[in-house]
Design a protein around this motif. Structure first.
Motif, PDB file in Angstrom:
ATOM      1  N   LEU A 238     -13.576  -0.023  -2.472  1.00 14.39           N
ATOM      2  CA  LEU A 238     -14.269   0.336  -3.711  1.00 14.39           C
ATOM      3  C   LEU A 238     -13.628  -0.324  -4.923  1.00 14.39           C
ATOM      4  CD1 LEU A 238     -15.000   4.142  -3.203  1.00 14.39           C
ATOM      5  CD2 LEU A 238     -16.445   2.184  -2.651  1.00 14.39           C
ATOM      6  N   ILE A 239     -12.590  -1.122  -4.720  1.00 14.24           N
ATOM      7  CA  ILE A 239     -11.904  -1.741  -5.859  1.00 14.24           C
ATOM      8  C   ILE A 239     -12.218  -3.225  -5.983  1.00 14.24           C
ATOM      9  CG2 ILE A 239     -10.043  -0.050  -5.761  1.00 14.24           C
ATOM     10  CD1 ILE A 239      -8.240  -2.280  -4.583  1.00 14.24           C
ATOM     11  N   GLY A 240     -13.106  -3.729  -5.134  1.00 14.16           N
ATOM     12  CA  GLY A 240     -13.561  -5.096  -5.281  1.00 14.16           C
ATOM     13  C   GLY A 240     -12.700  -6.149  -4.623  1.00 14.16           C
ATOM     14  N   ARG A 241     -11.701  -5.744  -3.866  1.00 11.97           N
ATOM     15  CA  ARG A 241     -10.867  -6.710  -3.139  1.00 11.97           C
ATOM     16  C   ARG A 241     -10.217  -6.009  -1.960  1.00 11.97           C
ATOM     17  NH1 ARG A 241      -5.497  -5.715  -3.865  1.00 11.97           N
ATOM     18  NH2 ARG A 241      -4.808  -4.709  -5.800  1.00 11.97           N
ATOM     19  N   ILE A 242      -9.743  -6.800  -1.014  1.00 12.92           N
ATOM     20  CA  ILE A 242      -8.999  -6.250   0.110  1.00 12.92           C
ATOM     21  C   ILE A 242      -7.576  -5.952  -0.340  1.00 12.92           C
ATOM     22  CG2 ILE A 242      -8.156  -8.475   1.000  1.00 12.92           C
ATOM     23  CD1 ILE A 242      -8.876  -7.379   3.829  1.00 12.92           C
ATOM     24  N   GLY A 243      -6.931  -4.997   0.298  1.00  7.02           N
ATOM     25  CA  GLY A 243      -5.568  -4.645  -0.060  1.00  7.02           C
ATOM     26  C   GLY A 243      -4.569  -5.706   0.362  1.00  7.02           C
ATOM     27  N   THR A 244      -3.388  -5.650  -0.233  1.00  4.90           N
ATOM     28  CA  THR A 244      -2.297  -6.553   0.102  1.00  4.90           C
ATOM     29  C   THR A 244      -1.104  -5.735   0.587  1.00  4.90           C
ATOM     30  OG1 THR A 244      -1.211  -6.493  -2.065  1.00  4.90           O
ATOM     31  CG2 THR A 244      -3.037  -8.073  -1.773  1.00  4.90           C
ATOM     32  N   PRO A 245      -0.166  -6.354   1.306  1.00  7.59           N
ATOM     33  CA  PRO A 245       1.030  -5.618   1.720  1.00  7.59           C
ATOM     34  C   PRO A 245       1.774  -4.984   0.539  1.00  7.59           C
ATOM     35  CG  PRO A 245       0.865  -7.629   2.987  1.00  7.59           C
ATOM     36  CD  PRO A 245      -0.227  -7.701   1.948  1.00  7.59           C
ATOM     37  N   ASP A 246       1.829  -5.679  -0.590  1.00  7.83           N
ATOM     38  CA  ASP A 246       2.552  -5.120  -1.724  1.00  7.83           C
ATOM     39  C   ASP A 246       1.839  -3.915  -2.336  1.00  7.83           C
ATOM     40  OD1 ASP A 246       4.883  -5.383  -3.573  1.00  7.83           O
ATOM     41  OD2 ASP A 246       3.276  -5.571  -5.058  1.00  7.83           O
ATOM     42  N   ASP A 247       0.500  -3.866  -2.233  1.00  9.53           N
ATOM     43  CA  ASP A 247      -0.204  -2.657  -2.671  1.00  9.53           C
ATOM     44  C   ASP A 247       0.351  -1.430  -1.960  1.00  9.53           C
ATOM     45  OD1 ASP A 247      -2.126  -3.723  -4.494  1.00  9.53           O
ATOM     46  OD2 ASP A 247      -3.398  -4.354  -2.829  1.00  9.53           O
ATOM     47  N   ILE A 248       0.603  -1.574  -0.675  1.00  4.11           N
ATOM     48  CA  ILE A 248       1.115  -0.447   0.123  1.00  4.11           C
ATOM     49  C   ILE A 248       2.594  -0.230  -0.163  1.00  4.11           C
ATOM     50  CG2 ILE A 248       1.245   0.535   2.426  1.00  4.11           C
ATOM     51  CD1 ILE A 248      -1.626  -0.254   1.341  1.00  4.11           C
ATOM     52  N   ALA A 249       3.335  -1.308  -0.314  1.00  8.31           N
ATOM     53  CA  ALA A 249       4.768  -1.195  -0.566  1.00  8.31           C
ATOM     54  C   ALA A 249       5.055  -0.411  -1.847  1.00  8.31           C
ATOM     55  CB  ALA A 249       5.399  -2.582  -0.645  1.00  8.31           C
ATOM     56  N   ARG A 250       4.215  -0.574  -2.855  1.00  9.42           N
ATOM     57  CA  ARG A 250       4.433   0.150  -4.110  1.00  9.42           C
ATOM     58  C   ARG A 250       4.213   1.651  -3.932  1.00  9.42           C
ATOM     59  NH1 ARG A 250       1.231  -4.157  -5.830  1.00  9.42           N
ATOM     60  NH2 ARG A 250      -0.489  -2.756  -6.359  1.00  9.42           N
ATOM     61  N   VAL A 251       3.286   2.033  -3.065  1.00  7.70           N
ATOM     62  CA  VAL A 251       3.086   3.458  -2.788  1.00  7.70           C
ATOM     63  C   VAL A 251       4.295   4.017  -2.037  1.00  7.70           C
ATOM     64  CG1 VAL A 251       1.592   5.168  -1.695  1.00  7.70           C
ATOM     65  CG2 VAL A 251       0.587   3.141  -2.760  1.00  7.70           C
ATOM     66  N   VAL A 252       4.831   3.238  -1.090  1.00 11.86           N
ATOM     67  CA  VAL A 252       6.031   3.660  -0.371  1.00 11.86           C
ATOM     68  C   VAL A 252       7.201   3.820  -1.346  1.00 11.86           C
ATOM     69  CG1 VAL A 252       7.720   3.004   1.392  1.00 11.86           C
ATOM     70  CG2 VAL A 252       5.280   2.631   1.796  1.00 11.86           C
ATOM     71  N   LEU A 253       7.324   2.895  -2.289  1.00  7.73           N
ATOM     72  CA  LEU A 253       8.384   3.008  -3.298  1.00  7.73           C
ATOM     73  C   LEU A 253       8.246   4.303  -4.085  1.00  7.73           C
ATOM     74  CD1 LEU A 253      10.724   1.983  -5.031  1.00  7.73           C
ATOM     75  CD2 LEU A 253       9.070   0.606  -6.315  1.00  7.73           C
ATOM     76  N   PHE A 254       7.039   4.653  -4.472  1.00  8.73           N
ATOM     77  CA  PHE A 254       6.807   5.929  -5.153  1.00  8.73           C
ATOM     78  C   PHE A 254       7.305   7.097  -4.306  1.00  8.73           C
ATOM     79  CE2 PHE A 254       3.861   9.590  -5.322  1.00  8.73           C
ATOM     80  CZ  PHE A 254       4.154  10.063  -6.592  1.00  8.73           C
ATOM     81  N   CYS A 255       6.965   7.078  -3.024  1.00 10.50           N
ATOM     82  CA  CYS A 255       7.388   8.158  -2.129  1.00 10.50           C
ATOM     83  C   CYS A 255       8.912   8.228  -2.008  1.00 10.50           C
ATOM     84  CB  CYS A 255       6.781   7.965  -0.747  1.00 10.50           C
ATOM     85  SG  CYS A 255       4.990   8.159  -0.668  1.00 10.50           S
ATOM     86  N   ALA A 256       9.548   7.069  -1.938  1.00 10.41           N
ATOM     87  CA  ALA A 256      10.997   7.019  -1.722  1.00 10.41           C
ATOM     88  C   ALA A 256      11.780   7.389  -2.969  1.00 10.41           C
ATOM     89  CB  ALA A 256      11.396   5.616  -1.259  1.00 10.41           C
ATOM     90  N   SER A 257      11.157   7.262  -4.123  1.00  9.62           N
ATOM     91  CA  SER A 257      11.861   7.494  -5.384  1.00  9.62           C
ATOM     92  C   SER A 257      11.747   8.948  -5.833  1.00  9.62           C
ATOM     93  CB  SER A 257      11.286   6.579  -6.471  1.00  9.62           C
ATOM     94  OG  SER A 257      10.028   7.076  -6.923  1.00  9.62           O
ATOM     95  N   ASP A 258      12.470   9.266  -6.907  1.00 11.72           N
ATOM     96  CA  ASP A 258      12.419  10.620  -7.456  1.00 11.72           C
ATOM     97  C   ASP A 258      11.138  10.885  -8.240  1.00 11.72           C
ATOM     98  OD1 ASP A 258      14.831  11.266  -6.335  1.00 11.72           O
ATOM     99  OD2 ASP A 258      16.008  10.938  -8.151  1.00 11.72           O
ATOM    100  N   LEU A 259      10.296   9.879  -8.413  1.00  7.04           N
ATOM    101  CA  LEU A 259       8.997  10.120  -9.029  1.00  7.04           C
ATOM    102  C   LEU A 259       8.186  11.133  -8.235  1.00  7.04           C
ATOM    103  CD1 LEU A 259       7.980   6.472  -9.973  1.00  7.04           C
ATOM    104  CD2 LEU A 259       8.311   8.345 -11.594  1.00  7.04           C
ATOM    105  N   SER A 260       8.407  11.175  -6.924  1.00 11.10           N
ATOM    106  CA  SER A 260       7.614  12.048  -6.040  1.00 11.10           C
ATOM    107  C   SER A 260       8.407  13.249  -5.556  1.00 11.10           C
ATOM    108  CB  SER A 260       7.118  11.245  -4.830  1.00 11.10           C
ATOM    109  OG  SER A 260       8.215  10.761  -4.063  1.00 11.10           O
ATOM    110  N   VAL A 261       9.443  13.654  -6.282  1.00 12.10           N
ATOM    111  CA  VAL A 261      10.362  14.670  -5.768  1.00 12.10           C
ATOM    112  C   VAL A 261       9.688  16.014  -5.486  1.00 12.10           C
ATOM    113  CG1 VAL A 261      11.161  15.605  -7.980  1.00 12.10           C
ATOM    114  CG2 VAL A 261      12.743  15.486  -6.033  1.00 12.10           C
TER     115      VAL A 261
END
Length: 276
Positions: A238-261
């Motif tokens: 729905l965003i007009g392009r296929i996803g990239t590995p870095d799109d997913i990596a940034r979500v993993v970074l959010f999970c790993a960081s204290d942003l998601s505590v």
């Protein structure tokens, strides 16, 4: 029993995102999505162990990560289906960097075989890598985080939420299991200060995914099934392009960081709207 999760409301955004001083392990980290995750974790300041079945490729990936960022990186051999191999690699991480704070269960396979033609060994191998491999990694990570806390991130897939393409019965089943495991481990490990989160990517073009998709298409074609029937599932966005590995990596970074505590037990859909 007090749960050792600190209120980080007074911390700056930079501090919340920083992984400085933390030690991460990424399974299946030598290429594709795993390497993209390792790169983002390293950029945020973590020391990273890249664990992979191909030890040589893991060492090369670690050298690349070290060359790009200031943190330390080490490549190690790991067969996620073998609990002794996982324990050995986890201990290598502790010996190299002094501990484990973040563990990303990324290794996975998805052979495409129609239900009626699926042999027992294919079903068992998919579950050995995708489900038991996640359990093996999570258990060894938690043993080394005990008392100090940490974050475990499981790469789930949109297949953990819905049926997908023809031929992926074993894969879909294994990913539903990982989603359930994420909830149960979050429940059991919270008293140790360990958060457990899942990330469910849509299909993204990586070396492994492209090769597996091609092999799956050939297998389906051999069974008289039109392989193009799988593509809408892989390409829907729905965003007009296929996803990239870095799109997913940034979500993993959010999970790993204290942003998601505040989060544990959830599986975050990184799917470009595929599952709506």
């Amino acid at each position: 029993m007090p749960y050792p999760f600190t209120d980080v409301s007074a911390h700056s955004l930079a501090d919340l995102l920083s992984l400085a001083g933390r030690r991460a392990v990424v399974t299946g980290g030598a290429r594709g999505l795993g390497k993209a995750i390792a790169l983002r974790l390293a950029e945020a300041g973590a020391d990273v162990v890249i664990a992979d079945l191909d030890a040589g490729l893991a060492t090369e990936a670690a050298a690349d990560v070290s060359a790009r960022f200031a943190g330390r990186a080490k490549g190690v051999h790991m067969d996620v289906t073998n609990s002794a191999s996982v324990a050995s690699a986890a201990q290598e991480a502790v010996d190299a960097f002094g501990g484990v704070d973040i563990w990303v269960n990324n290794a996975g396979i998805f052979p495409a075989v129609p239900v009626l033609q699926t042999p027992d060994d294919t079903w068992e191998q998919v579950f050995a890598v995708n489900t038991r491999g996640v359990f093996n990694g999570s258990r060894e990570a938690a043993r080394r985080m005990d008392g100090a806390g940490g974050v475990i991130v499981n790469i789930v897939s949109t297949a953990g939420f819905q049926g997908t393409a023809p031929g992926l019965s074993a894969y879909v089943s294994s990913k539903h299991a990982v989603r359930g495991m994420t909830k149960q481990m979050a429940l059991e490990l919270a008293p140790q200060g360990i958060r457990v989160l899942g990330v469910a990517p849509t299909f993204v073009p990586t070396e492994g995914n492209i090769a597996a998709a091609a092999a799956g298409a050939a297998a389906l074609e051999a069974q008289g099934i039109d392989p193009s029937s799988a593509m809408p599932v892989m390409a829907q966005s729905l965003i007009g392009r296929i996803g990239t590995p870095d799109d997913i990596a940034r979500v993993v970074l959010f999970c790993a960081s204290d942003l998601s505590v505040i989060m544990t037990g959830s599986t975050l859909l990184a799917d470009a709207g595929q599952t709506i």
